[in-house]
Design a protein around this motif. Structure first.
Motif, PDB file in Angstrom:
ATOM      1  N   ARG A  81       3.129   5.688  -3.576  1.00  0.00           N
ATOM      2  CA  ARG A  81       4.312   6.394  -4.082  1.00  0.00           C
ATOM      3  C   ARG A  81       4.570   6.158  -5.561  1.00  0.00           C
ATOM      4  O   ARG A  81       5.346   6.897  -6.177  1.00  0.00           O
ATOM      5  CB  ARG A  81       5.531   5.973  -3.270  1.00  0.00           C
ATOM      6  CG  ARG A  81       5.437   6.408  -1.810  1.00  0.00           C
ATOM      7  CD  ARG A  81       6.560   5.881  -0.951  1.00  0.00           C
ATOM      8  NE  ARG A  81       7.863   5.968  -1.585  1.00  0.00           N
ATOM      9  CZ  ARG A  81       8.908   5.214  -1.244  1.00  0.00           C
ATOM     10  NH1 ARG A  81       8.795   4.337  -0.261  1.00  0.00           N
ATOM     11  NH2 ARG A  81      10.050   5.342  -1.860  1.00  0.00           N
ATOM     12  N   SER A  82       3.971   5.137  -6.148  1.00  0.00           N
ATOM     13  CA  SER A  82       4.224   4.788  -7.542  1.00  0.00           C
ATOM     14  C   SER A  82       3.391   5.663  -8.483  1.00  0.00           C
ATOM     15  O   SER A  82       2.192   5.832  -8.268  1.00  0.00           O
ATOM     16  CB  SER A  82       3.854   3.317  -7.769  1.00  0.00           C
ATOM     17  OG  SER A  82       3.864   3.014  -9.147  1.00  0.00           O
ATOM     18  N   PRO A  83       4.010   6.192  -9.541  1.00  0.00           N
ATOM     19  CA  PRO A  83       3.250   6.994 -10.500  1.00  0.00           C
ATOM     20  C   PRO A  83       2.094   6.224 -11.154  1.00  0.00           C
ATOM     21  O   PRO A  83       1.107   6.826 -11.570  1.00  0.00           O
ATOM     22  CB  PRO A  83       4.290   7.384 -11.557  1.00  0.00           C
ATOM     23  CG  PRO A  83       5.603   7.241 -10.886  1.00  0.00           C
ATOM     24  CD  PRO A  83       5.433   6.148  -9.877  1.00  0.00           C
ATOM     25  N   LEU A  84       2.208   4.908 -11.244  1.00  0.00           N
ATOM     26  CA  LEU A  84       1.155   4.098 -11.850  1.00  0.00           C
ATOM     27  C   LEU A  84       0.078   3.689 -10.849  1.00  0.00           C
ATOM     28  O   LEU A  84      -0.930   3.095 -11.227  1.00  0.00           O
ATOM     29  CB  LEU A  84       1.751   2.851 -12.506  1.00  0.00           C
ATOM     30  CG  LEU A  84       2.654   3.109 -13.708  1.00  0.00           C
ATOM     31  CD1 LEU A  84       3.254   1.808 -14.218  1.00  0.00           C
ATOM     32  CD2 LEU A  84       1.875   3.801 -14.820  1.00  0.00           C
ATOM     33  N   GLY A  85       0.284   3.987  -9.570  1.00  0.00           N
ATOM     34  CA  GLY A  85      -0.703   3.634  -8.555  1.00  0.00           C
ATOM     35  C   GLY A  85      -0.741   2.156  -8.223  1.00  0.00           C
ATOM     36  O   GLY A  85      -1.711   1.666  -7.665  1.00  0.00           O
ATOM     37  N   LEU A  86       0.321   1.449  -8.571  1.00  0.00           N
ATOM     38  CA  LEU A  86       0.446   0.022  -8.270  1.00  0.00           C
ATOM     39  C   LEU A  86       1.707  -0.181  -7.444  1.00  0.00           C
ATOM     40  O   LEU A  86       2.766   0.359  -7.781  1.00  0.00           O
ATOM     41  CB  LEU A  86       0.580  -0.804  -9.548  1.00  0.00           C
ATOM     42  CG  LEU A  86      -0.589  -0.787 -10.514  1.00  0.00           C
ATOM     43  CD1 LEU A  86      -0.185  -1.442 -11.827  1.00  0.00           C
ATOM     44  CD2 LEU A  86      -1.764  -1.491  -9.912  1.00  0.00           C
ATOM     45  N   GLY A  87       1.587  -0.950  -6.386  1.00  0.00           N
ATOM     46  CA  GLY A  87       2.745  -1.198  -5.542  1.00  0.00           C
ATOM     47  C   GLY A  87       2.836  -2.646  -5.138  1.00  0.00           C
ATOM     48  O   GLY A  87       1.828  -3.330  -4.965  1.00  0.00           O
ATOM     49  N   ILE A  88       4.057  -3.101  -4.999  1.00  0.00           N
ATOM     50  CA  ILE A  88       4.330  -4.477  -4.575  1.00  0.00           C
ATOM     51  C   ILE A  88       4.985  -4.433  -3.216  1.00  0.00           C
ATOM     52  O   ILE A  88       5.880  -3.620  -2.968  1.00  0.00           O
ATOM     53  CB  ILE A  88       5.240  -5.189  -5.586  1.00  0.00           C
ATOM     54  CG1 ILE A  88       4.519  -5.334  -6.920  1.00  0.00           C
ATOM     55  CG2 ILE A  88       5.694  -6.547  -5.049  1.00  0.00           C
ATOM     56  CD1 ILE A  88       5.386  -5.829  -8.047  1.00  0.00           C
ATOM     57  N   HIS A 108       0.831  -1.212   0.000  1.00  0.00           N
ATOM     58  CA  HIS A 108       0.000   0.000   0.000  1.00  0.00           C
ATOM     59  C   HIS A 108       0.861   1.257   0.000  1.00  0.00           C
ATOM     60  O   HIS A 108       0.542   2.228  -0.701  1.00  0.00           O
ATOM     61  CB  HIS A 108      -0.972  -0.014   1.179  1.00  0.00           C
ATOM     62  CG  HIS A 108      -2.111  -0.965   0.977  1.00  0.00           C
ATOM     63  ND1 HIS A 108      -3.076  -0.795   0.003  1.00  0.00           N
ATOM     64  CD2 HIS A 108      -2.437  -2.102   1.610  1.00  0.00           C
ATOM     65  CE1 HIS A 108      -3.942  -1.785   0.057  1.00  0.00           C
ATOM     66  NE2 HIS A 108      -3.566  -2.604   1.019  1.00  0.00           N
ATOM     67  N   ASP A 109       1.961   1.241   0.736  1.00  0.00           N
ATOM     68  CA  ASP A 109       2.890   2.370   0.733  1.00  0.00           C
ATOM     69  C   ASP A 109       3.502   2.543  -0.661  1.00  0.00           C
ATOM     70  O   ASP A 109       3.583   3.660  -1.180  1.00  0.00           O
ATOM     71  CB  ASP A 109       3.975   2.159   1.785  1.00  0.00           C
ATOM     72  CG  ASP A 109       4.942   3.323   1.876  1.00  0.00           C
ATOM     73  OD1 ASP A 109       4.526   4.488   1.671  1.00  0.00           O
ATOM     74  OD2 ASP A 109       6.138   3.085   2.153  1.00  0.00           O
ATOM     75  N   ALA A 110       3.917   1.445  -1.268  1.00  0.00           N
ATOM     76  CA  ALA A 110       4.508   1.500  -2.605  1.00  0.00           C
ATOM     77  C   ALA A 110       3.493   2.003  -3.627  1.00  0.00           C
ATOM     78  O   ALA A 110       3.826   2.814  -4.503  1.00  0.00           O
ATOM     79  CB  ALA A 110       5.032   0.124  -3.013  1.00  0.00           C
ATOM     80  N   ALA A 111       2.256   1.556  -3.538  1.00  0.00           N
ATOM     81  CA  ALA A 111       1.212   1.990  -4.476  1.00  0.00           C
ATOM     82  C   ALA A 111       0.973   3.493  -4.360  1.00  0.00           C
ATOM     83  O   ALA A 111       0.788   4.182  -5.369  1.00  0.00           O
ATOM     84  CB  ALA A 111      -0.076   1.220  -4.235  1.00  0.00           C
TER      85      ALA A 111
END
Length: 98
Positions: free
Chosen positions: A48-55, A43-46
């Protein structure tokens, strides 16, 4: 690099296979170390990610989260399935069919 999927990993166990799967799909992946549960990391990665997807990943597995959805992870996989997980996650990022 303006568009990428961000992965925050508490364990480097799946890093090589995760990176290879994204590279094979032609989708940029940025990885950073992280600490905490895989769901919280995703959720933190999502966010921060420009694509709104995080792993998020730890020794127990990998999850893919969407920035717009705070519920259960969108995808989940065991560390042994990291490459197949990466293919699926990259295809979602690229908006290609699974």
């Amino acid at each position: 690099m303006s568009a990428f999927v961000l992965a925050l990993l508490d364990s480097s166990e799946s890093l090589a296979e995760l990176s290879a799967g994204f590279e094979e799909e032609g989708v940029p992946l940025v990885t950073e170390p992280g600490w905490g549960s895989r769901e919280a990391l995703a959720h933190d990665a999502a966010a921060r990610s420009p694509l709104g997807l995080g792993i998020g990943g730890d020794a127990g597995g990998l999850v893919l989260a969407l920035a717009s959805w705070r519920g259960r992870p969108y995808l989940e996989a065991a560390p042994a399935e990291a490459r197949a997980f990466a293919h699926a996650a990259a295809r979602i990022a690229a908006r290609r069919p699974l």
